[in-house]
Design an enzyme around this catalytic site. Structure first.
Site, PDB file in Angstrom:
ATOM      1  N   LYS A   1      45.066  54.972  51.705  1.00 14.27           N
ATOM      2  CA  LYS A   1      46.246  54.129  51.905  1.00 14.27           C
ATOM      3  C   LYS A   1      46.889  54.420  53.276  1.00 14.27           C
ATOM      4  CE  LYS A   1      47.084  53.698  46.916  1.00 14.27           C
ATOM      5  NZ  LYS A   1      48.091  53.760  45.822  1.00 14.27           N
TER       6      LYS A   1
ATOM      7  N   TYR B   1      46.236  43.973  43.885  1.00 14.40           N
ATOM      8  CA  TYR B   1      47.127  44.593  42.903  1.00 14.40           C
ATOM      9  C   TYR B   1      47.671  43.570  41.895  1.00 14.40           C
ATOM     10  CZ  TYR B   1      47.270  49.302  44.982  1.00 14.40           C
ATOM     11  OH  TYR B   1      46.965  50.576  45.401  1.00 14.40           O
TER      12      TYR B   1
ATOM     13  N   PHE C   1      57.866  47.570  40.602  1.00 18.36           N
ATOM     14  CA  PHE C   1      57.490  48.167  41.896  1.00 18.36           C
ATOM     15  C   PHE C   1      56.513  47.316  42.700  1.00 18.36           C
ATOM     16  CE2 PHE C   1      54.750  50.075  38.583  1.00 18.36           C
ATOM     17  CZ  PHE C   1      53.479  49.771  39.075  1.00 18.36           C
TER      18      PHE C   1
ATOM     19  N   ARG D   1      38.003  59.104  40.294  1.00 14.02           N
ATOM     20  CA  ARG D   1      39.382  59.107  39.757  1.00 14.02           C
ATOM     21  C   ARG D   1      39.821  60.543  39.447  1.00 14.02           C
ATOM     22  NH1 ARG D   1      42.817  54.537  39.488  1.00 14.02           N
ATOM     23  NH2 ARG D   1      43.600  55.330  37.511  1.00 14.02           N
TER      24      ARG D   1
ATOM     25  N   THR E   1      48.101  59.480  39.052  1.00 13.22           N
ATOM     26  CA  THR E   1      48.793  58.522  39.923  1.00 13.22           C
ATOM     27  C   THR E   1      50.011  59.153  40.593  1.00 13.22           C
ATOM     28  OG1 THR E   1      48.113  56.786  38.406  1.00 13.22           O
ATOM     29  CG2 THR E   1      49.886  56.240  39.944  1.00 13.22           C
TER      30      THR E   1
ATOM     31  N   ARG F   1      45.419  63.791  45.410  1.00 13.64           N
ATOM     32  CA  ARG F   1      46.862  63.539  45.294  1.00 13.64           C
ATOM     33  C   ARG F   1      47.627  64.832  45.044  1.00 13.64           C
ATOM     34  NH1 ARG F   1      45.948  58.167  41.563  1.00 13.64           N
ATOM     35  NH2 ARG F   1      46.025  56.597  43.220  1.00 13.64           N
TER      36      ARG F   1
ATOM     37  N   ASN G   1      50.823  57.781  47.550  1.00 16.48           N
ATOM     38  CA  ASN G   1      49.901  58.709  46.878  1.00 16.48           C
ATOM     39  C   ASN G   1      48.498  58.714  47.480  1.00 16.48           C
ATOM     40  OD1 ASN G   1      49.075  56.285  45.860  1.00 16.48           O
ATOM     41  ND2 ASN G   1      49.466  56.768  43.714  1.00 16.48           N
TER      42      ASN G   1
ATOM     43  N   HIS H   1      43.542  55.017  46.821  1.00 21.98           N
ATOM     44  CA  HIS H   1      43.301  54.130  45.683  1.00 21.98           C
ATOM     45  C   HIS H   1      41.848  54.273  45.245  1.00 21.98           C
ATOM     46  CE1 HIS H   1      42.649  50.568  43.207  1.00 21.98           C
ATOM     47  NE2 HIS H   1      41.563  50.383  43.924  1.00 21.98           N
TER      48      HIS H   1
ATOM     49  N   GLU I   1      36.913  44.586  43.114  1.00 24.32           N
ATOM     50  CA  GLU I   1      37.516  45.100  44.348  1.00 24.32           C
ATOM     51  C   GLU I   1      36.493  45.187  45.486  1.00 24.32           C
ATOM     52  OE1 GLU I   1      39.368  48.703  42.904  1.00 24.32           O
ATOM     53  OE2 GLU I   1      40.863  47.569  41.759  1.00 24.32           O
TER      54      GLU I   1
HETATM   55  P1  RTP Z   1      45.800  52.834  42.457  1.00 22.06           P
HETATM   56  O1  RTP Z   1      45.613  51.517  41.723  1.00 22.06           O
HETATM   57  O2  RTP Z   1      46.588  52.684  43.734  1.00 22.06           O
HETATM   58  O3  RTP Z   1      44.497  53.548  42.638  1.00 22.06           O
HETATM   59  O4  RTP Z   1      46.649  53.822  41.547  1.00 22.06           O
HETATM   60  P2  RTP Z   1      46.462  54.108  39.992  1.00 22.06           P
HETATM   61  O5  RTP Z   1      45.330  53.277  39.445  1.00 22.06           O
HETATM   62  O6  RTP Z   1      46.396  55.565  39.831  1.00 22.06           O
HETATM   63  O7  RTP Z   1      47.836  53.588  39.423  1.00 22.06           O
HETATM   64  P3  RTP Z   1      48.274  52.122  39.002  1.00 22.06           P
HETATM   65  O8  RTP Z   1      48.896  52.192  37.675  1.00 22.06           O
HETATM   66  O9  RTP Z   1      47.154  51.149  39.211  1.00 22.06           O
HETATM   67  O10 RTP Z   1      49.430  51.809  40.052  1.00 22.06           O
HETATM   68  C1  RTP Z   1      49.159  51.281  41.331  1.00 22.06           C
HETATM   69  C2  RTP Z   1      50.043  51.932  42.360  1.00 22.06           C
HETATM   70  O11 RTP Z   1      51.372  51.508  42.158  1.00 22.06           O
HETATM   71  C3  RTP Z   1      52.256  52.544  42.545  1.00 22.06           C
HETATM   72  N1  RTP Z   1      53.165  52.827  41.458  1.00 22.06           N
HETATM   73  N2  RTP Z   1      54.430  52.990  41.629  1.00 22.06           N
HETATM   74  N3  RTP Z   1      57.219  53.390  41.207  1.00 22.06           N
HETATM   75  C4  RTP Z   1      56.359  53.509  40.195  1.00 22.06           C
HETATM   76  O12 RTP Z   1      56.718  53.829  39.098  1.00 22.06           O
HETATM   77  C5  RTP Z   1      54.956  53.258  40.446  1.00 22.06           C
HETATM   78  N4  RTP Z   1      53.997  53.254  39.535  1.00 22.06           N
HETATM   79  C6  RTP Z   1      52.855  52.988  40.186  1.00 22.06           C
HETATM   80  C7  RTP Z   1      51.445  53.757  42.869  1.00 22.06           C
HETATM   81  O13 RTP Z   1      51.369  53.896  44.279  1.00 22.06           O
HETATM   82  C8  RTP Z   1      50.093  53.447  42.272  1.00 22.06           C
HETATM   83  O14 RTP Z   1      49.063  54.067  43.012  1.00 22.06           O
HETATM   84 MG    MG Z   2      45.160  51.219  39.747  1.00 18.27          MG
END
Ligand code: RTP
Ligand code: MG
Length: 148
Positions: free
Chosen positions: A9, A49, A57, A85, A91, A102, A112, A115, A126
């Site tokens: 990122k 996304y 968010f 992962r 996350t 992370r 973080n 991705h 993707e």
């Molecule tokens: P990513 O898609 O970026 O790989 O991350 P992830 O699967 O671990 O988490 P995901 O649930 O898909 O969330 C995507 C990104 O959104 C941001 N986020 N912010 N403020 C919040 O509560 C919050 N929750 C998620 C994070 O940057 C996360 O990587």
């Molecule tokens: Mg994700």
């Protein structure tokens, strides 16, 4: 062989973590199929996304991921989706174990560092969003040949 989409990122690029992160996946034994430094458009960010479009968010997430260059990659190897992962960690970096990307480099959930696709369906979707099929290279490595 299984493939996944990983993306360093904007915070990871700005903090000079590209080499460190690529090294971790190389040392693990995975193989790079494609990579590019790129600026994500708003349209691509919203598509990528899309599953989060109703979350509070979402706006912040799109603003952040389009705020500077990202390093987009496709990696291949056995069980690479789930293993990547695990190597990324949870996350929220505050919950991510030390030794994970992370856990070692992140402090807040918004920034973080990396991705990674969360399933084979996400990986396929993707990879096709960010790369053309002919960008993906599959090749055999033979270190000795490049030393002597
Ligand atoms: P990513 O898609 O970026 O790989 O991350 P992830 O699967 O671990 O988490 P995901 O649930 O898909 O969330 C995507 C990104 O959104 C941001 N986020 N912010 N403020 C919040 O509560 C919050 N929750 C998620 C994070 O940057 C996360 O990587
Ligand atoms: Mg994700």
């Amino acid at each position: 062989m299984e493939k996944t989409f990983l993306m360093i990122k904007p915070d990871g690029v700005q903090r000079n973590l590209v080499g460190e992160i690529v090294t971790r996946f190389e040392k693990k034994g995975f193989q790079l199929s494609a990579a590019k430094l790129m600026q994500i458009s708003n349209e691509l960010a919203e598509e990528h996304y899309g599953e989060h479009k109703d979350k509070p968010f979402f706006g912040e997430l799109v603003d952040f991921i389009t705020s500077g260059p990202v390093f987009a990659m496709v990696w291949e190897g056995e069980n690479v989706i789930a293993t990547a992962r695990q190597m990324m960690g949870k996350t929220n970096p505050q919950e991510a174990a030390p030794g994970t990307i992370r856990g070692d480099f992140g402090l807040t959930v918004g920034k973080n560092v990396i991705h990674g696709s969360d399933s084979s369906e996400s990986a396929e979707r993707e990879i096709n969003l960010f790369f053309n099929q002919n960008d993906l290279l599959s090749f055999t490595k033979d270190d000795q040949k490049w030393i002597y």
